[in-house]
Design an enzyme around this catalytic site. Structure first.
Site, mmCIF file in Angstrom:
data_model
loop_
_atom_site.group_PDB
_atom_site.id
_atom_site.type_symbol
_atom_site.label_atom_id
_atom_site.label_comp_id
_atom_site.label_asym_id
_atom_site.label_seq_id
_atom_site.Cartn_x
_atom_site.Cartn_y
_atom_site.Cartn_z
ATOM 1 N N LYS A 120 12.373 22.054 -1.307
ATOM 2 C CA LYS A 120 11.449 20.915 -1.362
ATOM 3 C C LYS A 120 10.099 21.404 -1.822
ATOM 4 O O LYS A 120 9.721 22.551 -1.551
ATOM 5 C CB LYS A 120 11.303 20.280 0.025
ATOM 6 C CG LYS A 120 10.802 18.876 -0.012
ATOM 7 C CD LYS A 120 11.957 17.932 -0.307
ATOM 8 C CE LYS A 120 11.590 16.489 -0.258
ATOM 9 N NZ LYS A 120 12.789 15.658 -0.152
HETATM 10 N N1 GLU Z 1 13.799 13.489 -2.827
HETATM 11 C C1 GLU Z 1 15.139 13.010 -2.689
HETATM 12 C C2 GLU Z 1 15.699 13.404 -1.334
HETATM 13 O O1 GLU Z 1 14.972 13.657 -0.396
HETATM 14 C C3 GLU Z 1 16.022 13.401 -3.866
HETATM 15 C C4 GLU Z 1 16.221 14.860 -4.070
HETATM 16 C C5 GLU Z 1 16.981 15.188 -5.370
HETATM 17 O O2 GLU Z 1 17.457 14.286 -6.017
HETATM 18 O O3 GLU Z 1 17.062 16.377 -5.662
HETATM 19 O O4 GLU Z 1 16.880 13.405 -1.128
#
Ligand code: GLU
Length: 429
Positions: A118
């Site tokens: 993240k």
């Molecule tokens: N930000 C989204 C999540 O928390 C998508 C992450 C992604 O598609 O890599 O799942």
């Protein structure tokens, strides 16, 4: 390029339960159920790496402002790490660490070949011009050029970011490697390698897992009322798709407040309103503004969909929840201290790492299409994503029955077991 400011570890959050602690307490319960050995426990417990950068950005007034950004790679045992980038003034390293770990468990629950990561930048995009956000995004990408890569770490949108930012990121990364590199990031605009169905994917997954849970509980969608907290990408799509299934959405909310309509809110109308009012519901007249937005969580509905931020369901309000079913569109909306209260009340929770995994699932499809150089039809995306969501739901449900544990812990058990088994075959990496 990152500046050389000396970094000081931020003080732990005191305003809310620390999301990292919430994540770890569930992790600990699940590893005990699995009887995980110490070696694997220690490997999975801590993030592989945390990168902290300081990004100088020339603001529109000509002054340089330095922004602090993070990328936490939690784990890469299942494959390259995957996870969004958050732009928000409350971004905190502990939060990013928790969100990165949740990505590892999320990808494992839906059985896609990714680890978890993240990113986040402490900023307030609502007060920044498009040019400032572009320079910030390009600066962050440059600072992370050795972290990102189609086979290393693949970012995506999260709170405060969307296709526009992903396009800048893709362009900047492509320049650094000297070749167009669409698979380095997902959630791109359709015209530049984005996937059909990606925009609505997380909300759609929430709807699919809510229907699966309703079936288990003998709830008829047409006789079900719901409250959806958050009217951003996830909340608005979840509300729209649930209402198309006959669910009566009695309450929605965003930063401007919570809105109630006993007869059900017309979601298409609310979305249209928001789209012409700077993305907010201020002044929406299709429902009544509630005195206290937090009352949404304890309102008289059958289904509660928290789709905004972390730690909104806590030991202080969990006792008053009336819903029989909670489907978590947000990451970490329930503090660990609320779990025993919710379980005691017999409320079924479809946890975040299962309920909102539709987004990363279609991100995976986007990455596959970019690598294939071949675009899938929307039906193909939807049919495959729904199948993955339903299979993951059944697996987690069966695990919860087998061990007689709540769905949340069952999801962690499924995920940790998959990563631990893979680790045993692979050995350390
Ligand atoms: N930000 C989204 C999540 O928390 C998508 C992450 C992604 O598609 O890599 O799942």
């Amino acid at each position: 390029m990152a500046a050389t400011t000396v970094y000081k570890e931020p003080a732990p959050r005191v305003d809310a339960e620390n999301p990292l602690e919430s994540m770890m307490s569930r992790f600990n319960v699940a590893t005990e159920i699995l009887g995980l050995d110490d070696e694997t426990y220690n490997v999975l417990k801590a993030p592989d790496k945390q990168i902290i950068v300081h990004i100088p950005v020339t603001m529109d007034n000509g002054k340089v402002r330095v922004f602090e950004g993070y990328r936490v790679v939690h784990n890469t045992i299942l494959g390259p790490s995957k996870g969004g980038i958050r732009y928000d003034k409350n971004v905190h390293l502990d939060e990013v660490k928790a969100l990165a770990a949740w990505m590892t468990w999320k990808c494992a629950v839906v059985d896609i070949p990714y680890g978890g990561a993240k990113g986040g930048i402490i900023c307030d995009p609502t007060t920044m011009s498009a040019g400032e956000i572009e320079r910030l995004t390009r600066g962050y990408t440059l600072a992370m050029k050795d972290v990102f890569g189609p086979d290393r770490d693949i970012p995506a949108p999260d709170m405060g970011t969307g296709p526009r930012e992903m396009a800048w990121l893709m362009d900047e990364f492509s320049k650094t490697v000297g070749a167009t590199s669409p698979a380095v990031v997902t959630g791109k605009p359709l015209v530049m390698g984005g996937s059909l169905g990606r925009t609505e994917a997380t909300g759609r997954g929430v709807m699919v897992s809510a229907l699966a849970a309703m079936k288990k509980l003998g709830m008829d969608p047409k006789q079900t009322s719901a409250a959806v907290q958050g009217f951003g990408n996830v909340g608005s799509w979840a509300a729209k798709l649930l209402s198309e299934q006959g669910v009566k959405i009695k309450c929605i909310s965003d930063v401007s407040g919570a809105y109630w309509n006993e007869n059900g809110i017309n979601i298409d109308e609310a979305v249209a309103y928001k789209n012409v009012h700077k993305g907010r519901l201020d002044g929406y007249t299709g429902a009544t503004l509630m005195d206290n937005a937090d009352d949404l969580l304890t309102s008289e509905v059958d289904l509660l969909v928290p789709a905004a931020v972390e730690d909104v369901i806590t030991e202080h309000n969990a006792h008053d929840i009336k819903a029989k079913l909670i489907v978590e569109g947000a990451n970490g909306p329930t503090a660990a201290s609320a779990d025993p209260i919710i379980n005691e009340k017999g409320i079924m929770v479809v946890p975040d790492i299962l309920a909102n995994s539709g987004g990363v699932t279609v991100s995976y499809f986007e990455w596959v299409q970019n690598r294939q150089g071949f675009k899938w039809s929307e039906d193909m995306v939807t049919e495959r994503a729904d199948r993955i969501m339903n299979e993951a739901f059944e697996k987690v449900y069966a695990t919860s029955q087998k061990y007689n544990i709540p769905m949340r812990i069952a999801a962690y058990v499924v995920a940790i077991d998959k990563v631990a088994q893979t680790y045993k075959f692979r050995g350390g990496f």
